[in-house]
Design an enzyme around this catalytic site. Structure first.
Site, short mmCIF file in Angstrom:
data_model
loop_
_atom_site.label_atom_id
_atom_site.label_comp_id
_atom_site.label_asym_id
_atom_site.label_seq_id
_atom_site.Cartn_x
_atom_site.Cartn_y
_atom_site.Cartn_z
N HIS A 86 -4.01 1.96 -3.96
CA HIS A 86 -3.54 0.89 -3.08
C HIS A 86 -2.72 -0.12 -3.86
CE1 HIS A 86 -7.45 -0.34 -4.72
NE2 HIS A 86 -6.99 -1.58 -4.70
N HIS A 95 -1.63 -4.22 -3.82
CA HIS A 95 -1.83 -5.56 -3.28
C HIS A 95 -0.43 -6.17 -3.11
CE1 HIS A 95 -6.18 -5.92 -4.47
NE2 HIS A 95 -5.81 -4.98 -5.33
#
Ligand code: AMP
Length: 143
Positions: free
Chosen positions: A103, A105
């Site tokens: 992932h 941010h």
């Protein structure tokens, strides 16, 4: 289903088994608000398929992720009036990765907001040491 996927909080979010504040979706990417944001609007951009780290990502998935990041940053600029944004991505626990599903941010930034870079610069003994390391890395990456 492998247990890494079965137990994965982001796989559960992608499957709709855990709720999220969804902000964007394309064929292979989902973006949603981080539940413990560094600033309001802080998003997470994830591939829908489970890859633990960037090293596991097939290159043909990269373009959709980059588009997710580009759109997320643009949305923070337009909607949250962010003056800038960071795209941060942690790989492996030593680098601060807590959720083992790849992932990014995407964090809205404002002049003087006080958020800090996550490192203090170190130095090389001399430029020869630096050049030598660059050469070793090049040899590995071109092999
Ligand atoms: P990292 O430390 O890079 O693995 O970041 C994981 C991030 O996932 C953290 O910032 C958490 O706040 C966020 N997070 C964990 N669970 C959820 C959730 N259910 N919904 C939204 N964000 C989450």
């Amino acid at each position: 289903m492998p247990s890494a996927v079965q137990d994965c909080v982001f796989c559960k979010i992608v499957a709709g088994d855990i709720p999220c504040a969804k902000v964007y979706e394309n064929g292979s990417v989902l973006a949603f608000l981080d539940i413990a944001p560094a600033a309001q609007g802080h998003m997470l951009v994830v591939p829908k398929k489970h890859y633990a780290t960037l090293l596991d990502l097939p290159p043909d998935e990269a373009e959709a992720l980059m588009e997710g990041l580009r759109k997320s940053g643009g949305a923070l600029r337009a909607v949250c009036k962010a003056e800038g944004f960071n795209c941060l991505q942690n790989n492996f626990p030593a680098a601060g990765q807590v959720v083992p599903h790849l992932h990014w941010h995407v964090i809205p930034r404002f002049q003087g907001d006080g958020l800090l870079k996550p490192w203090t610069p170190v130095s090389y003994a001399d430029t020869g040491v630096m050049r030598n390391l660059a050469e070793k890395l090049t040899r590995y990456m071109q092999a």
